[in-house]
Design an enzyme around this catalytic site. Sequence first.
Site, PDB file in Angstrom:
ATOM      1  N   HIS C 155       0.848  -1.188   0.000  1.00 33.34           N
ATOM      2  CA  HIS C 155       0.000   0.000   0.000  1.00 33.34           C
ATOM      3  C   HIS C 155       0.883   1.236   0.000  1.00 33.34           C
ATOM      4  O   HIS C 155       2.108   1.135   0.126  1.00 33.34           O
ATOM      5  CB  HIS C 155      -0.916   0.026   1.236  1.00 33.34           C
ATOM      6  CG  HIS C 155      -0.164   0.228   2.521  1.00 33.34           C
ATOM      7  ND1 HIS C 155       0.299  -0.817   3.293  1.00 33.34           N
ATOM      8  CD2 HIS C 155       0.250   1.354   3.168  1.00 33.34           C
ATOM      9  CE1 HIS C 155       0.935  -0.341   4.353  1.00 33.34           C
ATOM     10  NE2 HIS C 155       0.932   0.977   4.302  1.00 33.34           N
ATOM     11  N   HIS C 200      -5.863  -1.705   5.038  1.00 33.61           N
ATOM     12  CA  HIS C 200      -5.742  -0.571   4.123  1.00 33.61           C
ATOM     13  C   HIS C 200      -5.025  -0.975   2.842  1.00 33.61           C
ATOM     14  O   HIS C 200      -4.080  -1.749   2.853  1.00 33.61           O
ATOM     15  CB  HIS C 200      -5.057   0.640   4.758  1.00 33.61           C
ATOM     16  CG  HIS C 200      -3.679   0.401   5.298  1.00 33.61           C
ATOM     17  ND1 HIS C 200      -3.181  -0.831   5.628  1.00 33.61           N
ATOM     18  CD2 HIS C 200      -2.668   1.276   5.567  1.00 33.61           C
ATOM     19  CE1 HIS C 200      -1.961  -0.716   6.078  1.00 33.61           C
ATOM     20  NE2 HIS C 200      -1.617   0.533   6.054  1.00 33.61           N
ATOM     21  N   HIS C 215       4.815   7.317   2.218  1.00 33.26           N
ATOM     22  CA  HIS C 215       5.597   6.076   2.175  1.00 33.26           C
ATOM     23  C   HIS C 215       4.959   5.048   1.250  1.00 33.26           C
ATOM     24  O   HIS C 215       3.755   5.058   1.024  1.00 33.26           O
ATOM     25  CB  HIS C 215       5.805   5.481   3.573  1.00 33.26           C
ATOM     26  CG  HIS C 215       4.574   4.891   4.205  1.00 33.26           C
ATOM     27  ND1 HIS C 215       3.835   5.547   5.170  1.00 33.26           N
ATOM     28  CD2 HIS C 215       3.954   3.696   4.031  1.00 33.26           C
ATOM     29  CE1 HIS C 215       2.819   4.779   5.557  1.00 33.26           C
ATOM     30  NE2 HIS C 215       2.866   3.655   4.875  1.00 33.26           N
ATOM     31  N   HIS C 247       1.554   0.317  14.624  1.00 39.39           N
ATOM     32  CA  HIS C 247       0.494   1.288  14.410  1.00 39.39           C
ATOM     33  C   HIS C 247      -0.727   0.906  15.241  1.00 39.39           C
ATOM     34  O   HIS C 247      -1.100  -0.274  15.274  1.00 39.39           O
ATOM     35  CB  HIS C 247       0.070   1.329  12.944  1.00 39.39           C
ATOM     36  CG  HIS C 247       1.149   1.744  11.992  1.00 39.39           C
ATOM     37  ND1 HIS C 247       1.851   2.910  12.124  1.00 39.39           N
ATOM     38  CD2 HIS C 247       1.644   1.146  10.886  1.00 39.39           C
ATOM     39  CE1 HIS C 247       2.720   3.020  11.132  1.00 39.39           C
ATOM     40  NE2 HIS C 247       2.633   1.955  10.375  1.00 39.39           N
ATOM     41  N   TYR C 256       9.494   2.482   9.542  1.00 40.16           N
ATOM     42  CA  TYR C 256       9.617   3.469   8.463  1.00 40.16           C
ATOM     43  C   TYR C 256      11.094   3.730   8.214  1.00 40.16           C
ATOM     44  O   TYR C 256      11.861   3.923   9.178  1.00 40.16           O
ATOM     45  CB  TYR C 256       8.965   4.801   8.847  1.00 40.16           C
ATOM     46  CG  TYR C 256       7.462   4.857   8.817  1.00 40.16           C
ATOM     47  CD1 TYR C 256       6.694   3.955   8.089  1.00 40.16           C
ATOM     48  CD2 TYR C 256       6.793   5.859   9.522  1.00 40.16           C
ATOM     49  CE1 TYR C 256       5.307   4.046   8.074  1.00 40.16           C
ATOM     50  CE2 TYR C 256       5.409   5.962   9.512  1.00 40.16           C
ATOM     51  CZ  TYR C 256       4.670   5.050   8.779  1.00 40.16           C
ATOM     52  OH  TYR C 256       3.308   5.147   8.771  1.00 40.16           O
ATOM     53  N   GLU C 266       8.136   1.568   3.993  1.00 43.04           N
ATOM     54  CA  GLU C 266       7.702   0.895   5.212  1.00 43.04           C
ATOM     55  C   GLU C 266       7.819  -0.608   4.985  1.00 43.04           C
ATOM     56  O   GLU C 266       7.508  -1.096   3.891  1.00 43.04           O
ATOM     57  CB  GLU C 266       6.236   1.222   5.532  1.00 43.04           C
ATOM     58  CG  GLU C 266       5.739   0.516   6.796  1.00 43.04           C
ATOM     59  CD  GLU C 266       4.251   0.744   7.101  1.00 43.04           C
ATOM     60  OE1 GLU C 266       3.454   0.856   6.152  1.00 43.04           O
ATOM     61  OE2 GLU C 266       3.895   0.806   8.286  1.00 43.04           O
TER      62      GLU C 266
END
Lengths: 308, 308, 308, 308
Positions: C155, C200, C215, C247, C256, C266
């Site tokens: 993503h 996501h 990212h 997260h 990161y 990431e």
Amino acid sequence: MSQEGLLRPGIAQLRVLDMEESVRHYVEYIGLELVGTGDDGRVYLRGYDEFHRHSVVLREADEAGIDFFAFKADNQKSVDRFRKNLEAYGLEVRDIPAGEQPGVGARISFTVPTGHDIQIFAEMELSDSPNAPETKNPYIWNVEPKGMRAQRMDHCLLYGPDINEVEKIFTECLDFQTPERVETPDGTLGIWMTVSNKAHDIAFVNHPEPGKLHHLAFFLENWSDVGHAADIMTRYDISRDVGPTRHGITRGQTIYFFDPSGNRNEVFAGGYTYYKDQPPRVWDHNNVGRGIFYYERQLNEAFLSVVT
Amino acid sequence: MSQEGLLRPGIAQLRVLDMEESVRHYVEYIGLELVGTGDDGRVYLRGYDEFHRHSVVLREADEAGIDFFAFKADNQKSVDRFRKNLEAYGLEVRDIPAGEQPGVGARISFTVPTGHDIQIFAEMELSDSPNAPETKNPYIWNVEPKGMRAQRMDHCLLYGPDINEVEKIFTECLDFQTPERVETPDGTLGIWMTVSNKAHDIAFVNHPEPGKLHHLAFFLENWSDVGHAADIMTRYDISRDVGPTRHGITRGQTIYFFDPSGNRNEVFAGGYTYYKDQPPRVWDHNNVGRGIFYYERQLNEAFLSVVT
Amino acid sequence: MSQEGLLRPGIAQLRVLDMEESVRHYVEYIGLELVGTGDDGRVYLRGYDEFHRHSVVLREADEAGIDFFAFKADNQKSVDRFRKNLEAYGLEVRDIPAGEQPGVGARISFTVPTGHDIQIFAEMELSDSPNAPETKNPYIWNVEPKGMRAQRMDHCLLYGPDINEVEKIFTECLDFQTPERVETPDGTLGIWMTVSNKAHDIAFVNHPEPGKLHHLAFFLENWSDVGHAADIMTRYDISRDVGPTRHGITRGQTIYFFDPSGNRNEVFAGGYTYYKDQPPRVWDHNNVGRGIFYYERQLNEAFLSVVT
Amino acid sequence: MSQEGLLRPGIAQLRVLDMEESVRHYVEYIGLELVGTGDDGRVYLRGYDEFHRHSVVLREADEAGIDFFAFKADNQKSVDRFRKNLEAYGLEVRDIPAGEQPGVGARISFTVPTGHDIQIFAEMELSDSPNAPETKNPYIWNVEPKGMRAQRMDHCLLYGPDINEVEKIFTECLDFQTPERVETPDGTLGIWMTVSNKAHDIAFVNHPEPGKLHHLAFFLENWSDVGHAADIMTRYDISRDVGPTRHGITRGQTIYFFDPSGNRNEVFAGGYTYYKDQPPRVWDHNNVGRGIFYYERQLNEAFLSVVT
């Protein structure tokens, strides 16, 4: 012969400001067992994988910090030998009678130049808790570990002056090795010392103020439990210093955090197996950041300044 | 003092039927480094986290098995002391001159009642490989571990008769402890012995035929690497015996598998930290299955019968 | 029916300043496979667990950043439907012919209010690499993953203005859901959107400057591989931003870091399984720090300011 | 659009022989939450990471097995569409009124050729437990997971005849995909089917006797939790079938074990992310052993014969 003399860290006695919230922290969150409370109000704790009665003592006081750090020796003869070594070195050795802590034999006590009270003892009762390690057809654990699942009190890092002198005492009188050290143009910044195959049993960092505690560390099973410990810290709003990360020095996978009194704790996993035929590992001032925090590659502000 | 005398397993010399496929197995799959080949064709290997020149030696022969298992002592004085102990016990002690293996000092050699050649030495050159652990501002590793990512040769389990006598020799002459044992109505089935804080450095199981190898073990970082090692085994069609599982004895998380010659290997992680003030752990014949294979809770057929 | 329309992120095209060091970064360190180089110098990469030809494209340019982010649809009919939706919404839809990238069919392209070029396509050749996932009696992997062991491009997080409008477009025209969002007194700070069961597939954070990349993320197997990725970063001196951490939003365990051109990458593992009957998760401005960095419980300076 | 129609497995109703010891098994050991007991004695359970009221129902009966397996659809319109599809296919569709289980809306029910009762519903109340996932500034978990730390009921494997017909029904009427299958000279041995990005939501193996349950599976966070689950099984003497091991099919890291009534359970972690543009993976009879048990590379006796 094999391991002779000192075996391992045996007791750390911490000063805490509020006993109730401290017990919650060490028992509910870190996962130590509450062994009992003494007549004088001191609280005794142990990790679930420790055979002996207790390893951590909490004493309510006006100021946080560490009262003393005690090593367990293999027998009284070794304790006597250490006393002789220490006195020959010029240190005053004090006696603490058996029973000063429940289940603990006589201890000797001496103050090292960093200002810390170091103690040695040979006798402690085995735990009679159903939570203690078994010896007949043992299960991995009898009662499922909880909280951060701390297996044992493992080591401490102490701050104070004259660490070269302390290293000399620990090496010459107590048979310690120094697997890792940080050497800067201003002298030795830190020493990581061991009496066992662990990468460290105690460590010292150079610091102007004597008698300070940087952290008391607890051993976890692995990196997954380090992550789980971080989940616990956020869920219960425990003050975190740094991590999950890794130390270059000792290679431990680690989190630094604080107890409610401001004493820094560590939970960590891993670390190499040390043998005394390994050459010492030396870090210089350009690399000390990576030595302490392998992933960040630099010290945070708190590392050199926040102590109790 | 601290760890005195024997430090750890130092060399295991295995017999293999085909050198080329054996090297592929130990180097490509297990992940050892190929240090070099001697004039007599013996191949020298080391784990990526070992400081010294080599720890595993392969010798091509008509029959698989173990030639000898050698412990590294802290110094020559200790070797001399062990020689005296062993001779006083009534064992014949042989001398192996320095240089019989490249980079290795003089060794003493003696045969224990189980029929195994046990050796002791004090000197081995440090590795000069770029793959070796660093000592100046060290990285966790310099060259990324590969294959099963074996960190070090760790211990072996040997099969033969008279293990009670062997325990006596290892205890009285060489300062070993026995953290765990299996006691059955027919006598002692197995002993797990250590000279360090590891749960075991060598183990013996009672067996009528002398001089047999049950397995040679390599240490992995954690349970994730144990799973990864199993992925490797299936991908390269390596013969697996049992696992991923766990031992009740020592608590190691483990896989048993075979090299191309039929020598059993183990990769394992974890295991508790042993101290000699821990009470011994004893397993009985009703629970030995769980002691050996904690998850299966019973021995497989191969455990007591398949050896080289 | 089941998953209809968009399937997943299909191609991310990044701008890099120096191709050679970028290839080293993405191939040697992150562990992507180098699929090939196009006539115009663009370099094509794929994760070892991706079935299709490529998922990441590097284009040498004077400024770092992201050229476009493309989703793969289930078929051309869906692409046509999305075009109709987008045009009805008032967006201009451009055509990119098949073959503009090797092995990739026709794409449609449109610019969203955050200033990003979003694309959709239905056809890409399957990988013919020996490194590609197998379909006949498949091994977990055929060629052992290396470096950080990135399984797939997963993503991206994009920064720009008008994210509420972007959410509307993605929701109404492209069938996205918004499992998590950050709402502050100043409006929506961020949205995490999905077309799948992943937490996501793309995310947007409100930012004055349009067209920015926060990212590009790669998926790892688990928390152990996140730790291993951190070991890799230090060993090869890769610039790290934050982590290993977790997260709160999506629950991913994460690091990161930056590619040599300053594009943030990431690597992450975990994250919950999303279903559209789950109520949305909303974070407020008092808790956004914990939402982004669950362990630190506060944003670092770079999170809101460093983009390419 | 995105995921349309069926979302996921919603309810599994199992028959158990003794409710009290079953509740202990599923709640204390597997770690499900006890939601409540219905007037008819049925017990309702949920995984700690499930938003909805319950996912597992236990019914005391004289014979173990599965009463039905129900999928949750996105809305009633989809349920009506599925009913139409099923009836057009020639299956009889029964109605189960809302409230037959507390908090659950109307269900449709139909019997597939393998003899299993499959159900579909669109409405279930969200959990009001403090143990349920949060939506306002959510913690990873609110109450620390216990036992095997099962996150959710994940899928089941059912045994019965005519699985090709079942595949046709699930594919044509319910929009399932078949990411993996085992094809032997005697026909299709097994099919692994999904309506999501999970590698499987339900699976069938060919078996002469209809209506049988092979296993009901629960999802764990990772391989570390799989190992922990194995520790739990031995500690509480839970009957284990096989594992910790891995499936080649779906790649899940897994343990099979039995509840006190003999129903097989699975705890597993991992598994790839499925997209319908991935080519199907096919296993043949020479490799089915490795497909089912990736590390053992052969079926155990129980796999094809022990069902409830």
